[in-house]
Motif scaffolding. Structure first.
Motif, PDB file in Angstrom:
ATOM      1  N   UNK A   1      21.473  -9.249 -11.487  1.00  0.00           N
ATOM      2  CA  UNK A   1      21.016  -9.268  -9.998  1.00  0.00           C
ATOM      3  C   UNK A   1      19.312  -9.040 -10.068  1.00  0.00           C
ATOM      4  N   UNK A   2      19.078  -8.243 -11.167  1.00  0.00           N
ATOM      5  CA  UNK A   2      17.702  -7.870 -11.175  1.00  0.00           C
ATOM      6  C   UNK A   2      16.706  -8.564 -12.227  1.00  0.00           C
ATOM      7  N   UNK A   3      17.654  -9.120 -13.205  1.00  0.00           N
ATOM      8  CA  UNK A   3      16.980  -9.779 -14.511  1.00  0.00           C
ATOM      9  C   UNK A   3      16.433  -8.729 -15.356  1.00  0.00           C
ATOM     10  N   UNK A   4      16.477  -7.629 -15.115  1.00  0.00           N
ATOM     11  CA  UNK A   4      16.113  -6.425 -16.097  1.00  0.00           C
ATOM     12  C   UNK A   4      16.834  -6.542 -17.223  1.00  0.00           C
ATOM     13  N   UNK A   5      16.258  -6.490 -18.517  1.00  0.00           N
ATOM     14  CA  UNK A   5      16.573  -6.532 -19.938  1.00  0.00           C
ATOM     15  C   UNK A   5      17.258  -5.313 -20.090  1.00  0.00           C
ATOM     16  N   UNK A   6      18.712  -5.429 -20.514  1.00  0.00           N
ATOM     17  CA  UNK A   6      19.269  -4.233 -20.911  1.00  0.00           C
ATOM     18  C   UNK A   6      19.901  -4.313 -22.316  1.00  0.00           C
ATOM     19  N   UNK A   7      19.531  -5.454 -23.132  1.00  0.00           N
ATOM     20  CA  UNK A   7      19.785  -5.213 -24.468  1.00  0.00           C
ATOM     21  C   UNK A   7      19.087  -6.517 -25.146  1.00  0.00           C
ATOM     22  N   UNK A   8      18.885  -6.169 -26.494  1.00  0.00           N
ATOM     23  CA  UNK A   8      18.091  -7.271 -27.453  1.00  0.00           C
ATOM     24  C   UNK A   8      19.068  -7.310 -28.483  1.00  0.00           C
ATOM     25  N   UNK A   9      19.072  -8.669 -29.171  1.00  0.00           N
ATOM     26  CA  UNK A   9      19.675  -9.094 -30.414  1.00  0.00           C
ATOM     27  C   UNK A   9      18.863  -9.958 -31.142  1.00  0.00           C
ATOM     28  N   UNK A  10      17.883  -9.498 -32.316  1.00  0.00           N
ATOM     29  CA  UNK A  10      17.112 -10.389 -33.090  1.00  0.00           C
ATOM     30  C   UNK A  10      17.856 -11.364 -33.924  1.00  0.00           C
ATOM     31  N   UNK A  11      17.666 -12.625 -34.037  1.00  0.00           N
ATOM     32  CA  UNK A  11      18.387 -13.875 -34.624  1.00  0.00           C
ATOM     33  C   UNK A  11      17.315 -14.421 -35.489  1.00  0.00           C
ATOM     34  N   UNK A  12      17.898 -14.898 -36.870  1.00  0.00           N
ATOM     35  CA  UNK A  12      17.051 -15.473 -37.643  1.00  0.00           C
ATOM     36  C   UNK A  12      16.375 -16.994 -37.145  1.00  0.00           C
ATOM     37  N   UNK A  13      17.045 -17.630 -36.401  1.00  0.00           N
ATOM     38  CA  UNK A  13      16.401 -18.867 -36.038  1.00  0.00           C
ATOM     39  C   UNK A  13      16.966 -19.049 -34.487  1.00  0.00           C
ATOM     40  N   UNK A  14      15.954 -19.376 -33.757  1.00  0.00           N
ATOM     41  CA  UNK A  14      16.335 -19.421 -32.261  1.00  0.00           C
ATOM     42  C   UNK A  14      17.351 -20.127 -32.055  1.00  0.00           C
ATOM     43  N   UNK A  15      18.425 -19.555 -31.036  1.00  0.00           N
ATOM     44  CA  UNK A  15      19.490 -20.214 -30.609  1.00  0.00           C
ATOM     45  C   UNK A  15      18.973 -21.261 -29.638  1.00  0.00           C
TER      46      UNK A  15
END
Length: 134
Positions: free
Chosen positions: A109-123
């Motif tokens: 609803x708000x588009x607030x970031x609630x989590x992040x996962x780093x990845x080696x190459x962009x999905x």
């Protein structure tokens, strides 16, 4: 004031030429009433309809604005600026967004970031199957 001659009113200018700002989209009555240069994605989920555009703010390539819109009117109800935006997908009550080198979990609803996962190459793409995000 016409959209073609308007100056950007905030730092989130959408598109290439002429710049179309979030405020101008709102003033026009929604995304259905304004031609948006380089629309990237439209994602429909049980929580909403999301539209993204390439953004030219500061000359940074690969930056996008993701907007949650009211599907009936096209009015923006929430927005977020993302770098390297690839796609958006609903899973497990969240909106998941692939960016250049991260997978972001957003509140739908708000588009607030609630989590992040780093990845080696962009999905490049994502899918939901068997109760998991792939």
């Amino acid at each position: 004031m016409s959209l073609a001659s308007a100056s950007p009113v905030n730092s989130a200018a959408i598109g290439i030429s002429p710049p179309v700002t979030v405020a101008e989209v709102q003033a026009a009555g929604g995304v259905y009433r304004v031609p948006l240069p380089q629309p990237a994605f439209v994602t429909a989920t049980p929580d909403g309809v999301y539209v993204s555009w390439h953004v030219t703010n500061g000359g940074r390539p690969g930056s996008y604005l993701l907007a949650r819109i009211d599907p009936a009117t096209g009015k923006i109800t929430a927005s977020a600026r993302l770098d390297g935006f690839g796609c958006a997908l609903a899973a497990d009550g969240s909106l998941w967004v692939a960016t250049g080198d991260e997978l972001l979990r957003l509140k739908p609803v708000t588009l607030a970031v609630t989590g992040r996962v780093r990845v080696d190459s962009g999905p490049g793409s994502m899918a939901v199957a068997g109760g998991a995000l792939w």
